[in-house]
Design a protein around this motif. Structure first.
Motif, PDB file in Angstrom:
ATOM      1  N   ILE A   1      41.108  29.798  20.841  1.00  0.00           N
ATOM      2  CA  ILE A   1      42.235  29.876  19.903  1.00  0.00           C
ATOM      3  C   ILE A   1      43.403  30.576  20.598  1.00  0.00           C
ATOM      4  CG2 ILE A   1      40.700  29.903  17.905  1.00  0.00           C
ATOM      5  CD1 ILE A   1      41.245  32.914  17.621  1.00  0.00           C
ATOM      6  N   LEU A   2      44.585  30.396  20.024  1.00  0.00           N
ATOM      7  CA  LEU A   2      45.768  31.037  20.613  1.00  0.00           C
ATOM      8  C   LEU A   2      45.777  32.532  20.260  1.00  0.00           C
ATOM      9  CD1 LEU A   2      48.312  30.356  22.285  1.00  0.00           C
ATOM     10  CD2 LEU A   2      49.567  30.130  20.124  1.00  0.00           C
TER      11      LEU A   2
ATOM     12  N   GLY B   1      46.978  35.804  18.718  1.00  0.00           N
ATOM     13  CA  GLY B   1      47.820  36.025  17.548  1.00  0.00           C
ATOM     14  C   GLY B   1      49.226  36.440  17.955  1.00  0.00           C
TER      15      GLY B   1
ATOM     16  N   GLY C   1      45.403  32.985   9.664  1.00  0.00           N
ATOM     17  CA  GLY C   1      44.517  31.899  10.075  1.00  0.00           C
ATOM     18  C   GLY C   1      44.726  31.578  11.543  1.00  0.00           C
TER      19      GLY C   1
ATOM     20  N   THR D   1      46.207  50.920  14.450  1.00  0.00           N
ATOM     21  CA  THR D   1      46.635  51.795  15.538  1.00  0.00           C
ATOM     22  C   THR D   1      48.157  51.893  15.557  1.00  0.00           C
ATOM     23  OG1 THR D   1      46.810  49.992  17.141  1.00  0.00           O
ATOM     24  CG2 THR D   1      44.677  51.095  16.977  1.00  0.00           C
TER      25      THR D   1
ATOM     26  N   LYS E   1      36.142  47.022   4.709  1.00  0.00           N
ATOM     27  CA  LYS E   1      36.290  45.822   3.880  1.00  0.00           C
ATOM     28  C   LYS E   1      34.928  45.211   3.527  1.00  0.00           C
ATOM     29  CE  LYS E   1      40.834  45.813   3.920  1.00  0.00           C
ATOM     30  NZ  LYS E   1      41.606  46.092   2.697  1.00  0.00           N
TER      31      LYS E   1
ATOM     32  N   HIS F   1      40.563  33.306  24.310  1.00  0.00           N
ATOM     33  CA  HIS F   1      41.705  32.403  24.408  1.00  0.00           C
ATOM     34  C   HIS F   1      41.634  31.465  25.612  1.00  0.00           C
ATOM     35  CE1 HIS F   1      43.119  35.099  21.361  1.00  0.00           C
ATOM     36  NE2 HIS F   1      43.056  36.118  22.193  1.00  0.00           N
TER      37      HIS F   1
ATOM     38  N   VAL G   1      38.718  47.275   9.296  1.00  0.00           N
ATOM     39  CA  VAL G   1      40.073  47.060   9.795  1.00  0.00           C
ATOM     40  C   VAL G   1      40.543  48.382  10.409  1.00  0.00           C
ATOM     41  CG1 VAL G   1      42.469  46.521   9.199  1.00  0.00           C
ATOM     42  CG2 VAL G   1      40.603  45.231   8.132  1.00  0.00           C
TER      43      VAL G   1
ATOM     44  N   PHE H   1      43.673  47.290  25.730  1.00  0.00           N
ATOM     45  CA  PHE H   1      42.418  47.363  25.000  1.00  0.00           C
ATOM     46  C   PHE H   1      41.903  48.793  24.977  1.00  0.00           C
ATOM     47  CE2 PHE H   1      41.765  43.164  23.729  1.00  0.00           C
ATOM     48  CZ  PHE H   1      42.206  42.319  24.721  1.00  0.00           C
TER      49      PHE H   1
HETATM   50  C1  LIG Z   1      45.310  47.792  20.026  1.00  0.00           C
HETATM   51  C2  LIG Z   1      45.675  46.336  19.635  1.00  0.00           C
HETATM   52  C3  LIG Z   1      44.908  45.269  20.388  1.00  0.00           C
HETATM   53  C4  LIG Z   1      45.058  43.917  19.752  1.00  0.00           C
HETATM   54  C5  LIG Z   1      44.437  42.832  20.617  1.00  0.00           C
HETATM   55  C6  LIG Z   1      43.773  41.785  19.843  1.00  0.00           C
HETATM   56  C7  LIG Z   1      43.033  40.876  20.807  1.00  0.00           C
HETATM   57  C8  LIG Z   1      43.466  39.432  20.710  1.00  0.00           C
HETATM   58  O1  LIG Z   1      43.162  38.791  21.939  1.00  0.00           O
HETATM   59  C9  LIG Z   1      42.702  38.807  19.556  1.00  0.00           C
HETATM   60  C10 LIG Z   1      43.460  37.709  18.938  1.00  0.00           C
HETATM   61  O2  LIG Z   1      44.571  37.413  19.250  1.00  0.00           O
HETATM   62  S1  LIG Z   1      42.635  36.870  17.678  1.00  0.00           S
HETATM   63  C11 LIG Z   1      43.810  35.619  17.198  1.00  0.00           C
HETATM   64  C12 LIG Z   1      44.726  36.043  16.105  1.00  0.00           C
HETATM   65  N1  LIG Z   1      44.060  36.335  14.870  1.00  0.00           N
HETATM   66  C13 LIG Z   1      43.519  35.355  14.103  1.00  0.00           C
HETATM   67  O3  LIG Z   1      43.536  34.199  14.453  1.00  0.00           O
HETATM   68  C14 LIG Z   1      42.899  35.778  12.789  1.00  0.00           C
HETATM   69  C15 LIG Z   1      43.357  34.867  11.686  1.00  0.00           C
HETATM   70  N2  LIG Z   1      42.845  35.322  10.403  1.00  0.00           N
HETATM   71  C16 LIG Z   1      41.634  34.957   9.919  1.00  0.00           C
HETATM   72  O4  LIG Z   1      40.940  34.157  10.533  1.00  0.00           O
HETATM   73  C17 LIG Z   1      41.200  35.554   8.623  1.00  0.00           C
HETATM   74  O5  LIG Z   1      42.322  36.039   7.925  1.00  0.00           O
HETATM   75  C18 LIG Z   1      40.209  36.731   8.807  1.00  0.00           C
HETATM   76  C19 LIG Z   1      38.918  36.252   9.499  1.00  0.00           C
HETATM   77  C20 LIG Z   1      40.843  37.855   9.632  1.00  0.00           C
HETATM   78  C21 LIG Z   1      39.858  37.308   7.433  1.00  0.00           C
HETATM   79  O6  LIG Z   1      39.409  36.269   6.610  1.00  0.00           O
HETATM   80  P1  LIG Z   1      38.185  36.481   5.615  1.00  0.00           P
HETATM   81  O7  LIG Z   1      36.999  36.989   6.354  1.00  0.00           O
HETATM   82  O8  LIG Z   1      38.059  35.243   4.818  1.00  0.00           O
HETATM   83  O9  LIG Z   1      38.699  37.707   4.749  1.00  0.00           O
HETATM   84  P2  LIG Z   1      39.069  37.702   3.206  1.00  0.00           P
HETATM   85  O10 LIG Z   1      37.823  37.429   2.418  1.00  0.00           O
HETATM   86  O11 LIG Z   1      40.279  36.864   2.984  1.00  0.00           O
HETATM   87  O12 LIG Z   1      39.506  39.214   2.982  1.00  0.00           O
HETATM   88  C22 LIG Z   1      38.523  40.266   3.065  1.00  0.00           C
HETATM   89  C23 LIG Z   1      39.271  41.578   3.130  1.00  0.00           C
HETATM   90  O13 LIG Z   1      39.887  41.711   4.422  1.00  0.00           O
HETATM   91  C24 LIG Z   1      41.303  41.839   4.284  1.00  0.00           C
HETATM   92  N3  LIG Z   1      41.924  40.997   5.286  1.00  0.00           N
HETATM   93  C25 LIG Z   1      41.882  39.640   5.345  1.00  0.00           C
HETATM   94  N4  LIG Z   1      42.593  39.206   6.386  1.00  0.00           N
HETATM   95  C26 LIG Z   1      43.100  40.298   7.000  1.00  0.00           C
HETATM   96  C27 LIG Z   1      43.934  40.462   8.119  1.00  0.00           C
HETATM   97  N5  LIG Z   1      44.402  39.423   8.816  1.00  0.00           N
HETATM   98  N6  LIG Z   1      44.276  41.723   8.495  1.00  0.00           N
HETATM   99  C28 LIG Z   1      43.844  42.792   7.781  1.00  0.00           C
HETATM  100  N7  LIG Z   1      43.038  42.681   6.673  1.00  0.00           N
HETATM  101  C29 LIG Z   1      42.678  41.443   6.308  1.00  0.00           C
HETATM  102  C30 LIG Z   1      41.626  41.335   2.899  1.00  0.00           C
HETATM  103  O14 LIG Z   1      42.801  41.951   2.388  1.00  0.00           O
HETATM  104  C31 LIG Z   1      40.385  41.691   2.134  1.00  0.00           C
HETATM  105  O15 LIG Z   1      40.436  43.043   1.718  1.00  0.00           O
HETATM  106  P3  LIG Z   1      40.731  43.409   0.181  1.00  0.00           P
HETATM  107  O16 LIG Z   1      39.672  42.711  -0.616  1.00  0.00           O
HETATM  108  O17 LIG Z   1      40.619  44.898   0.145  1.00  0.00           O
HETATM  109  O18 LIG Z   1      42.109  42.905  -0.131  1.00  0.00           O
END
Ligand SMILES: CCCCCCC[C@@H](O)CC(=O)SCCNC(=O)CCNC(=O)[C@H](O)C(C)(C)COP(=O)(O)OP(=O)(O)OC[C@H]1O[C@@H](n2cnc3c(N)ncnc32)[C@H](O)[C@@H]1OP(=O)(O)O
Length: 285
Positions: free
Chosen positions: A206-207, A209, A241, A122, A114, A191, A119, A68
């Motif tokens: 949630i799980l 990612g 998702g 890294t 966004k 998680h 977003v 982190f």
């Molecule tokens: C250093 C590294 C450390 C990493 C550690 C991370 C810590 C971990 O403990 C955390 C996790 O594991 S979290 C679990 C895994 N992730 C998830 O479950 C997220 C699943 N995704 C979502 O819920 C939605 O896609 C969501 C919510 C992400 C987006 O959905 P919406 O809000 O509905 O967005 P939407 O309207 O579809 O799009 C808006 C703009 O955002 C872009 N975008 C969407 N999903 C993205 C994604 N997954 N990644 C990057 N960009 C994304 C879209 O492209 C859109 O932009 P644009 O209009 O310019 O195209």
């Protein structure tokens, strides 16, 4: 100002020493649900120290490589409860050993605005005395932190072939899977802690990612590459998702036979809701 892009992008790369052992590899694989059935040699290869295989996705936890450290980066003042993992890729420069020592050098490469979210991308290069072993790229979706006037960045492009998948594999996950997976180093309470998950807007934890990412990689390696983990060269995904521990991951694969597998992972219980999208694994033919 929670995100100051100029400051964040100007920050120098930081380095951290990593070390890992076969036990870390075994625990990581158990956290993906590997080792079932326990008498299957193909499964034992992931969990038994004799001739241990190392999935390329171990790269995301080896020695705490992903960590982190983002929260310590100048110009980034964000809350853990607002972050979701948005995307991940790994480039494997050479096979990841079961025992290793290396230096991870990480920096923020991009910050996109966004509107409703930021977003942060890294990069982390992991190298030992013989040179780079692998490179990680992560995209972190920070809810509520957009609107700072930055560039919007790329949109997702769906590359899934327009035909029936060549393979579909279903992986039933354990209800306690996230509780095992987090022991590999991602301690995010999202998680594990129902109250924290509720604050983040979820009915239950949630799980990770990256756990879904590893489960999917294993399914492809086992199905398309005959379990040969050393053939993977690159592997990338978009977290489209959420996935809940205990659900069944349905992994759909399109193999072009020439070194590329397109993959989509869904939740079988939630009407094929997409979990991992735009996933591509490239391999040595
Ligand atoms: C250093 C590294 C450390 C990493 C550690 C991370 C810590 C971990 O403990 C955390 C996790 O594991 S979290 C679990 C895994 N992730 C998830 O479950 C997220 C699943 N995704 C979502 O819920 C939605 O896609 C969501 C919510 C992400 C987006 O959905 P919406 O809000 O509905 O967005 P939407 O309207 O579809 O799009 C808006 C703009 O955002 C872009 N975008 C969407 N999903 C993205 C994604 N997954 N990644 C990057 N960009 C994304 C879209 O492209 C859109 O932009 P644009 O209009 O310019 O195209």
């Amino acid at each position: 100002m929670p995100i100051d892009p100029d400051k964040a992008l100007a920050a120098p790369a930081t380095s951290v020493e990593l070390a890992w052992s076969p036990k870390d590899v075994q625990l990581y694989h158990l956290g993906l649900g590997a080792g079932v059935p326990a008498t299957d040699p193909a499964e034992l290869a992931y969990v038994y120290e004799k001739d241990l295989s190392v999935l390329p996705t171990f790269a995301v936890v080896a020695g705490g490589a992903l960590g982190f450290s983002l929260f310590e980066n100048p110009g980034i003042d964000i809350q853990l409860v607002n972050i979701l993992h948005g995307g991940q890729s790994i480039t494997v420069h050479r096979a990841i050993p079961a025992t290793g020592q290396a230096t991870a050098t990480a920096r923020v490469t991009d910050i996109w605005d966004k509107g409703k979210a930021a977003v942060i991308r890294t990069e982390s290069v992991i190298a030992d005395a013989d040179g780079p072993i692998w490179t990680n790229h992560s995209q972190i979706f920070v809810r509520g932190e957009g609107g700072f006037g930055g560039e919007r960045g790329p949109s997702a492009v769906d590359s899934t072939p327009d035909r029936e998948p060549d393979h579909v594999v279903e992986v039933k996950t354990l209800e306690q899977l996230a509780l095992i997976y987090r022991l590999s180093g991602d301690w995010n309470p999202l998680h594990a802690d129902p109250e924290f998950a509720a604050m983040a807007g979820f009915d239950r934890p949630i799980l990770h990612g990256l756990c879904s990412y590893g489960i999917t990689c294993k399914a492809v390696v086992d199905t398309v590459l005959g379990g040969d983990v050393t053939r993977v060269t690159e592997y990338s995904t978009r977290f489209a998702g959420v996935f809940f521990p205990g659900e069944t991951m349905r992994v759909k694969m399109w193999d072009d036979g020439a070194g590329r597998v397109d993959v989509v992972s869904t939740s079988a219980e939630r009407d094929d809701a997409v979990v991992l999208a735009n996933t591509v694994l490239t391999y040595k033919v």
